[in-house]
Design an enzyme around this catalytic site. Structure first.
Site, PDB file in Angstrom:
ATOM      1  N   GLU A 324      16.778 -16.976   1.635  1.00  0.00           N
ATOM      2  CA  GLU A 324      16.519 -18.136   0.771  1.00  0.00           C
ATOM      3  C   GLU A 324      16.323 -19.421   1.581  1.00  0.00           C
ATOM      4  OE1 GLU A 324      18.923 -20.385  -2.862  1.00  0.00           O
ATOM      5  OE2 GLU A 324      19.993 -19.117  -1.446  1.00  0.00           O
ATOM      6  N   HIS A 325      17.335 -19.805   2.350  1.00  0.00           N
ATOM      7  CA  HIS A 325      17.282 -21.014   3.179  1.00  0.00           C
ATOM      8  C   HIS A 325      17.216 -20.607   4.650  1.00  0.00           C
ATOM      9  CE1 HIS A 325      19.953 -22.239  -0.321  1.00  0.00           C
ATOM     10  NE2 HIS A 325      18.970 -23.132  -0.410  1.00  0.00           N
TER      11      HIS A 325
END
Length: 439
Positions: A324-325
């Protein structure tokens, strides 16, 4: 994709995949039961689960305008000002995204007009998590973006926190433009928005992050309603070379681990020294964190540290994670834009951090987890839009051409009905015979 996986030295392992799978199986079973119950009993089931999971059972889960005004009045002015500022950042970025989407109409042949337009969904549900923390930022990301897209009805749900109203979150929901504000959380909120109850009309699409149960509820309901993406427990991947500061690596890993005990926090580095010092810094910082009850288990069970030999291997392994990040703490962070293809969002250089994206910078923090970055990006204004097409043929010669072509093409596929629709257009435009019309 690469022919072979990158071989890395692993200094810290996460729990086994079988343990994770067993946990997800239990989540699926629970969610299936709750959704089925809400379908059958509606509001009664919603109330029962809210009492069970959140100890919350007011006369009405939906806040009235008067209640909202009273709650907002209790929020410090500085908090209100900060919410307005951050929402301005989110709104500005979403408007730029909207401007990048073009409606058009073209004439591809004489009198043949083809067009594209964007229609907002008519009702969207915004899920704002809040069981542990008042996540005001998720209101900005889901509601502001929906309103920029032009969604006329936005239903916003957030749970109480330990039986208390999250006043700042309610303020953020109202300032973002929510049309309905409900103090309701968990699977019961997602199910109510999706299937509807006596007191809540259903929506067309549900957006927003959440825990494993919320993510699973969205997965099971997808198809009956649209969803933004699978946004489950948050993930952070830090990419570091020998120039990275281990203290910064540790702080940023823990910044996301505090979301919950199931939040993966991973470091990939080309420097064994950076790896070892980062692990030491995490262990030093953890005991003093107010959120160590969540960050500690997350790091223990889902934290990983990998050491690779080269930057090429670093980026290749990062793409295998598809997290995700992804925070890039290297000497040339913008290389990641060229080398990587599978991530939710990139945070380039030490001057940037994942927390900026989560809270204040303006890009959307609702991002793909659990490998979904292999096929989708994060929430954006386009998720609330249906891109539709239209066609019109006004030229006689073009109608003749297309009618005859349609007849031939459809008969190759043995679709006689389709062929006859084309034949009729050619007959009306150019007097073609219709041998199949014996009347």
């Amino acid at each position: 994709m690469r022919e072979a996986a990158v071989v890395a030295t692993i200094l810290k392992h996460a729990v086994s995949k079988s343990e994770v799978t067993a946990s997800l199986d239990q989540v699926r079973e629970t969610v299936t039961g709750v959704i089925a119950d809400v379908r059958e009993r509606g509001d009664a089931a919603v109330r029962a689960y809210s009492e069970k999971f959140d100890k919350w059972s007011p006369d009405s889960f939906r806040l009235s305008d008067e209640e909202v005004e009273k709650i907002i009045a209790s929020v410090p002015q500085q908090v209100i000002d900060d919410i307005r500022f951050v929402q301005d950042q989110v709104r500005t970025f979403a408007r730029h995204q909207l401007d990048s989407l073009r409606e058009f109409e073209v004439e591809t042949l004489p009198g043949v007009h083809l067009g594209q337009k964007h229609i907002p969904v008519q009702a969207a549900g915004a899920y704002i998590p809040g069981g542990r923390y008042p996540l005001t930022a998720s209101a900005h990301m889901t509601i502001v973006t929906a309103k920029v897209a032009g969604v006329p009805r936005v239903v916003a749900c957030t749970p109480p926190i330990h039986g208390e109203i999250p006043a700042a979150t309610v303020a953020a929901m109202q300032l973002a433009g929510a049309d309905e504000i409900w103090l309701l959380g968990g699977v019961q909120a997602v199910a109510a928005m999706a299937v509807g109850t006596d007191t809540m009309r259903p929506v067309n699409l549900i957006a927003g992050p959440g825990n494993a149960y919320v993510a699973e509820a969205k997965r099971q309901l997808f198809g009956e309603i649209g969803i933004d993406l699978f946004a489950g427990p948050t993930e952070i991947l830090v990419l570091a070379d020998e120039h990275a500061d281990p203290f910064v690596c540790a702080v940023d890993l823990l910044s996301q681990a505090e979301h919950g005990p199931d939040s993966p926090a991973v470091l990939i580095t080309t420097s064994r020294e950076v790896a070892e010092q980062t692990i030491a810094e995490v262990e030093r910082l953890l005991p003093g964190m107010p959120t160590r009850d969540f960050a500690g288990p997350a790091w223990r069970d889902h934290g990983q540290v990998h050491v690779v030999d080269t930057l090429d291997e670093l980026y290749a392994l990062a793409d295998e994670f598809a997290f995700e990040h992804v925070e890039v703490l290297t000497a040339e962070p913008r290389l990641a834009l060229e080398r990587m293809t599978q991530y939710g969002a990139l945070f380039l250089g030490e001057g940037t951090c994942v927390s900026f994206g989560d809270k204040v910078i303006g890009t959307n923090h609702v991002l793909p987890t659990r490998g979904a970055a292999r096929y989708t990006g994060g929430l954006w204004v386009g998720k609330y839009l249906k891109t539709v097409t239209y066609q019109e043929v006004t030229d006689t010669d073009s109608r003749t051409l297309l009618g005859r072509l349609c007849g031939r093409a459809a008969r190759v596929e043995l679709f006689e009905g389709h062929a006859r629709s084309g034949d009729v257009r050619a007959a009306k435009a150019a007097g073609d015979e219709l041998p199949w019309n014996t009347a």
